[in-house]
Design an enzyme around this catalytic site. Structure first.
Site, PDB file in Angstrom:
ATOM      1  N   HIS A   1       2.429 -11.689  14.182  1.00  9.90           N
ATOM      2  CA  HIS A   1       3.528 -12.176  14.968  1.00  9.90           C
ATOM      3  C   HIS A   1       3.039 -13.684  15.316  1.00  9.90           C
ATOM      4  CE1 HIS A   1       7.030 -12.177  16.843  1.00  9.90           C
ATOM      5  NE2 HIS A   1       6.634 -11.240  17.994  1.00  9.90           N
TER       6      HIS A   1
ATOM      7  N   THR B   1       0.915  -1.111  -0.065  1.00  7.60           N
ATOM      8  CA  THR B   1      -0.089   0.017  -0.047  1.00  7.60           C
ATOM      9  C   THR B   1       0.956   1.043  -0.010  1.00  7.60           C
ATOM     10  OG1 THR B   1      -1.835   1.310   1.211  1.00  7.60           O
ATOM     11  CG2 THR B   1      -0.121   0.000   2.551  1.00  7.60           C
TER      12      THR B   1
END
Length: 415
Positions: free
Chosen positions: A378, A326
């Site tokens: 994560h 992006t």
């Protein structure tokens, strides 16, 4: 013959759509394949073409949510095509002339409202229903600030929905408000963004890139590139896409997804490119970007961006993707923390380029610099992989000829 027009399936996973706009009026004569409506799904806005010629009768209103396969209009295929539109104008004006008569009962309802005031002494006055209380709690509005229109002054669900939080004491000037329903696409984007925040262990790591080497290549070859490839520009996205696909091969965990107790790894790189379209954020996919040349990437991104801008993007164009890029820099963003595009595990955020002083070989020099950000899940990507991935992107962008072009810029750009 009366033809029932049903909502076609825009995609395998889409069960319902929303009528965004009717492009024709009830009773109009339509031609076969003429666009009669725009329908919003949770992935794209699509045009609905007439299946046959004839006079149309609408069976759904704008804003209605209808199931795939439901009838939204009827077409009388035996109806004759009108010779002209001259005779249709008076007929269309007739309802307008009668409109004031239809409003008379509304005026009476408003006039009768004060008569209900004595009911305010009822024990139920100002008491919200369970559904209304839930809505008021979500809006953080006290029930005492809402006038109930239900029996005995009770606050109904509609009262709660229409209640507006206090904006303070007005001091003059225009203070108008407008309440519009979000499109199905915008609602789905909102749902996915909240889901990404709530259901992933999202972290963001940052780095900075010296854009001087890329600027030098673009300045030297962009005119020849444009002339050789039919007006195609040599932008930054092809360099970033190539750098990302290289880094994904070095750190394959970033190119994987969670599926319950399993990890799905991909040996290809389908890169989603976030673009801003007239209907909001869209994320079309560049398939097998690792196999494309600079020219191929620029051509595909241009094709998808034009389709998104013109409202012609399809569900298939936005399905899949293993990693997202992006670019908030086009709007002037210096630094941000992009949100993961589920079920992907990583997203790279580009930002604006600003000339800043940096230390080069013990001396201060001014170079065009860009901050880059990698947001990652994560749960599946550890710190070593995330930081290593972003460093690999940085290294490739700062040494593009060697790491992205095999030492030959002209050949890589097909010049």
């Amino acid at each position: 013959m009366i033809l029932e027009m049903k909502v076609p399936s825009p995609g395998e996973s889409i069960k319902e759509v929303e009528i965004a706009t009717w492009l024709v009026k009830d009773g109009d004569y339509v031609e076969k394949d003429q666009a009669i409506a725009e329908v919003d799904s949770d992935k794209a806005t699509l045009e609905l073409p007439a299946e046959m010629s004839g006079v149309i009768t609408l069976k759904a209103e704008e804003g209605d949510t209808v199931a795939v396969g439901a009838v939204v209009c009827l077409i009388d295929t035996d109806a004759a095509k009108p010779a002209g539109s001259g005779s249709a104008a008076p007929a269309a004006e007739a309802p307008k002339a009668e409109a004031p008569k239809a409003e008379a009962p509304k005026a009476e309802v408003k006039a009768e409202a004060p008569k209900a005031a004595p009911a305010a002494t009822s024990y139920a006055a100002g008491t919200p229903s369970p559904a209304a209380r839930k809505i008021l709690d979500e809006k953080n509005i006290a029930p005492a600030a809402v006038t109930g229109t239900g029996k005995g002054g009770r606050i109904t669900k509609d009262d709660a929905v229409n209640a507006v939080p206090s904006m303070g004491t007005p001091t003059g000037g225009s203070r108008g408000t407008e309440r519009t329903k979000l499109s199905m696409l915008r609602r789905k984007v909102a749902e996915r963004l909240v889901s990404a925040k709530n259901e992933t262990a999202m972290l963001t790591t940052f780095n900075e890139v010296n854009m001087t080497p890329i600027n030098q290549i673009r300045n030297e070859y962009k005119d020849a590139f444009k002339a050789k490839h039919g007006g195609l520009g040599l932008g930054f996205m092809s360099f970033f896409t190539k750098a990302v696909t290289r880094a994904l091969q070095l750190y394959p965990d970033v190119n994987s997804m969670m599926d319950g107790d399993y990890k799905i790894a991909y040996d290809f790189a389908d890169i989603s490119i976030a673009v801003s379209g007239p209907k909001g954020l869209m994320v079309p996919v560049v398939r097998n970007a690792e196999l494309l040349t600079f020219r191929g990437i620029e051509a595909e991104i241009k094709r998808l961006a034009l389709r998104a801008r013109d409202g012609q993007i399809t569900v298939d164009d936005m399905t899949g993707g293993t990693f997202t890029i992006t670019n908030g820099g086009v709007f002037g963003s210096m630094l941000s923390t992009p949100i993961i595009n589920p079920p992907q595990s990583g997203i790279l955020g580009m930002h604006n380029i600003i000339e800043r002083p940096i230390a080069v070989n013990g001396k201060v020099e001014i170079h065009p610099m860009m901050y880059v950000a990698l947001s990652y899940d994560h749960r599946i990507i550890d710190g070593r992989e995330s930081v290593g991935f972003l460093v690999a992107v940085k290294e490739a962008l700062e040494n593009p000829v060697e790491l992205l072009m095999n030492g030959d810029a002209k050949r890589a750009l097909e010049l």
